[in-house]
Design a protein around this motif. Structure first.
Motif, PDB file in Angstrom:
ATOM      1  N   PRO A 182      37.403  10.780  16.734  1.00 41.45           N
ATOM      2  CA  PRO A 182      36.857  12.130  16.508  1.00 41.45           C
ATOM      3  C   PRO A 182      35.413  12.137  15.994  1.00 41.45           C
ATOM      4  O   PRO A 182      35.098  12.777  15.001  1.00 41.45           O
ATOM      5  CB  PRO A 182      37.815  12.699  15.473  1.00 41.45           C
ATOM      6  CG  PRO A 182      38.190  11.509  14.647  1.00 41.45           C
ATOM      7  CD  PRO A 182      38.277  10.366  15.639  1.00 41.45           C
ATOM      8  N   ILE A 183      34.531  11.398  16.662  1.00 39.70           N
ATOM      9  CA  ILE A 183      33.125  11.392  16.263  1.00 39.70           C
ATOM     10  C   ILE A 183      32.244  11.454  17.501  1.00 39.70           C
ATOM     11  O   ILE A 183      32.635  11.032  18.582  1.00 39.70           O
ATOM     12  CB  ILE A 183      32.744  10.159  15.404  1.00 39.70           C
ATOM     13  CG1 ILE A 183      33.215   8.861  16.046  1.00 39.70           C
ATOM     14  CG2 ILE A 183      33.275  10.255  14.019  1.00 39.70           C
ATOM     15  CD1 ILE A 183      32.866   7.632  15.256  1.00 39.70           C
ATOM     16  N   ALA A 186      39.405   7.560  12.243  1.00 38.01           N
ATOM     17  CA  ALA A 186      40.826   7.441  12.569  1.00 38.01           C
ATOM     18  C   ALA A 186      41.024   7.346  14.069  1.00 38.01           C
ATOM     19  O   ALA A 186      40.351   8.018  14.841  1.00 38.01           O
ATOM     20  CB  ALA A 186      41.591   8.643  12.030  1.00 38.01           C
ATOM     21  N   PHE A 187      41.965   6.504  14.466  1.00 37.75           N
ATOM     22  CA  PHE A 187      42.360   6.309  15.852  1.00 37.75           C
ATOM     23  C   PHE A 187      43.869   6.486  15.879  1.00 37.75           C
ATOM     24  O   PHE A 187      44.596   5.646  15.375  1.00 37.75           O
ATOM     25  CB  PHE A 187      41.938   4.913  16.280  1.00 37.75           C
ATOM     26  CG  PHE A 187      42.293   4.472  17.672  1.00 37.75           C
ATOM     27  CD1 PHE A 187      43.189   5.136  18.483  1.00 37.75           C
ATOM     28  CD2 PHE A 187      41.704   3.330  18.185  1.00 37.75           C
ATOM     29  CE1 PHE A 187      43.496   4.693  19.746  1.00 37.75           C
ATOM     30  CE2 PHE A 187      41.992   2.860  19.445  1.00 37.75           C
ATOM     31  CZ  PHE A 187      42.892   3.548  20.230  1.00 37.75           C
ATOM     32  N   HIS A 188      44.339   7.609  16.369  1.00 40.70           N
ATOM     33  CA  HIS A 188      45.772   7.954  16.373  1.00 40.70           C
ATOM     34  C   HIS A 188      46.374   7.807  14.972  1.00 40.70           C
ATOM     35  O   HIS A 188      47.387   7.145  14.783  1.00 40.70           O
ATOM     36  CB  HIS A 188      46.522   7.110  17.409  1.00 40.70           C
ATOM     37  CG  HIS A 188      46.362   7.640  18.792  1.00 40.70           C
ATOM     38  ND1 HIS A 188      47.273   8.461  19.370  1.00 40.70           N
ATOM     39  CD2 HIS A 188      45.365   7.483  19.698  1.00 40.70           C
ATOM     40  CE1 HIS A 188      46.861   8.789  20.590  1.00 40.70           C
ATOM     41  NE2 HIS A 188      45.696   8.213  20.795  1.00 40.70           N
ATOM     42  N   PHE A 230      37.043  -2.433  14.679  1.00 36.57           N
ATOM     43  CA  PHE A 230      37.881  -3.262  13.819  1.00 36.57           C
ATOM     44  C   PHE A 230      39.197  -2.529  13.616  1.00 36.57           C
ATOM     45  O   PHE A 230      39.227  -1.477  12.972  1.00 36.57           O
ATOM     46  CB  PHE A 230      37.193  -3.519  12.475  1.00 36.57           C
ATOM     47  CG  PHE A 230      35.919  -4.306  12.599  1.00 36.57           C
ATOM     48  CD1 PHE A 230      35.932  -5.690  12.594  1.00 36.57           C
ATOM     49  CD2 PHE A 230      34.702  -3.659  12.731  1.00 36.57           C
ATOM     50  CE1 PHE A 230      34.756  -6.413  12.718  1.00 36.57           C
ATOM     51  CE2 PHE A 230      33.516  -4.366  12.855  1.00 36.57           C
ATOM     52  CZ  PHE A 230      33.546  -5.751  12.842  1.00 36.57           C
ATOM     53  N   LEU A 231      40.267  -3.082  14.171  1.00 37.04           N
ATOM     54  CA  LEU A 231      41.592  -2.476  14.090  1.00 37.04           C
ATOM     55  C   LEU A 231      42.435  -3.190  13.063  1.00 37.04           C
ATOM     56  O   LEU A 231      42.409  -4.427  13.004  1.00 37.04           O
ATOM     57  CB  LEU A 231      42.309  -2.602  15.452  1.00 37.04           C
ATOM     58  CG  LEU A 231      41.574  -2.094  16.688  1.00 37.04           C
ATOM     59  CD1 LEU A 231      42.328  -2.511  17.952  1.00 37.04           C
ATOM     60  CD2 LEU A 231      41.416  -0.598  16.629  1.00 37.04           C
ATOM     61  N   PRO A 232      43.217  -2.466  12.245  1.00 32.85           N
ATOM     62  CA  PRO A 232      44.146  -3.155  11.343  1.00 32.85           C
ATOM     63  C   PRO A 232      45.114  -3.990  12.187  1.00 32.85           C
ATOM     64  O   PRO A 232      45.638  -3.520  13.195  1.00 32.85           O
ATOM     65  CB  PRO A 232      44.876  -2.023  10.626  1.00 32.85           C
ATOM     66  CG  PRO A 232      44.021  -0.825  10.807  1.00 32.85           C
ATOM     67  CD  PRO A 232      43.298  -1.016  12.104  1.00 32.85           C
ATOM     68  N   ARG A 233      45.321  -5.215  11.794  1.00 36.17           N
ATOM     69  CA  ARG A 233      46.138  -6.151  12.566  1.00 36.17           C
ATOM     70  C   ARG A 233      47.516  -5.594  12.896  1.00 36.17           C
ATOM     71  O   ARG A 233      48.012  -5.759  14.006  1.00 36.17           O
ATOM     72  CB  ARG A 233      46.253  -7.464  11.801  1.00 36.17           C
ATOM     73  CG  ARG A 233      47.000  -8.519  12.549  1.00 36.17           C
ATOM     74  CD  ARG A 233      46.987  -9.836  11.775  1.00 36.17           C
ATOM     75  NE  ARG A 233      47.857 -10.787  12.418  1.00 36.17           N
ATOM     76  CZ  ARG A 233      47.545 -11.465  13.515  1.00 36.17           C
ATOM     77  NH1 ARG A 233      46.380 -11.279  14.080  1.00 36.17           N
ATOM     78  NH2 ARG A 233      48.396 -12.311  14.049  1.00 36.17           N
ATOM     79  N   SER A 234      48.149  -4.901  11.963  1.00 38.94           N
ATOM     80  CA  SER A 234      49.510  -4.420  12.186  1.00 38.94           C
ATOM     81  C   SER A 234      49.584  -3.319  13.240  1.00 38.94           C
ATOM     82  O   SER A 234      50.656  -3.072  13.793  1.00 38.94           O
ATOM     83  CB  SER A 234      50.132  -3.949  10.869  1.00 38.94           C
ATOM     84  OG  SER A 234      49.342  -2.939  10.291  1.00 38.94           O
TER      85      SER A 234
END
Length: 188
Positions: A128-129, A145-147, A163-167
């Motif tokens: 949302p940017i 935020a991504f989903h 950079f995505l959180p691994r989980s």
């Protein structure tokens, strides 16, 4: 430090999908990842920023939402009181905490490079940017935020680094690759 198992390997098989012609989007996982966080308290902001800049080999720490490249890596200002030192050696020697707190986050994130002439359009499907050149120029950084998952985005000279959180990396990568297929996707 060991280069851990990829969280997205099964979603990033090299190849091309989508319409014929030139790929509009390229996605690649960047490994190994070195990621060191410097966190300050409000009264130690300047001192911690100087320590982070020294660790990066940069002249000065970047301001909010910006990145600078140093001789030891790239320093991103990811939050008002935090910087991330990003490298690609897989080694994260932690400097003395000094005036702030230093933490190795190397195994907590998956680093994806999203590039190509339609990379911004693809990312605007899920982030949302405003990613236009004027609103989000090179060396811009955003925590967004991504989903409903917090991610960090950096516009570098080759496109965008996410950079995505691994989980959550596998499911978010699946969304990206499926959405990118409409533009012609090349996975490196």
């Amino acid at each position: 430090m060991a280069d851990g198992i990829s969280a997205v390997k099964s979603h990033l098989a090299p190849g091309r999908t989508g319409p014929s012609g030139a790929a509009g989007v390229r996605i690649a996982e960047i490994r190994p990842l070195t990621l060191v966080q410097f966190a300050a308290w409000p009264d130690t902001l300047a001192e911690t920023g100087a320590e982070a800049a020294k660790a990066a080999g940069a002249k000065a720490a970047p301001g909010p939402g910006r990145a600078v490249t140093g001789t030891h890596g790239v320093l991103l200002r990811v939050e008002p009181l935090k910087w991330w030192l990003v490298g690609d050696t897989g080694e994260a020697p932690l400097p003395d905490a000094g005036s702030g707190a230093v933490l190795d986050l190397s195994q907590s994130r998956t680093r994806l490079n999203v590039s190509g002439k339609l990379a911004a359009r693809l990312l605007n499907h899920v982030l949302p940017i405003d990613l236009s050149d004027n609103a989000f120029p090179e060396n811009s950084v955003a925590s967004t935020a991504f989903h409903h998952v917090g991610v960090t985005l950096w516009r570098d000279g080759e496109g965008f680094t996410v950079f995505l959180p691994r989980s959550f990396a596998a499911s978010l990568c699946e969304i990206l690759t499926e959405s990118a297929a409409q533009y012609g996707l090349e996975i490196a």
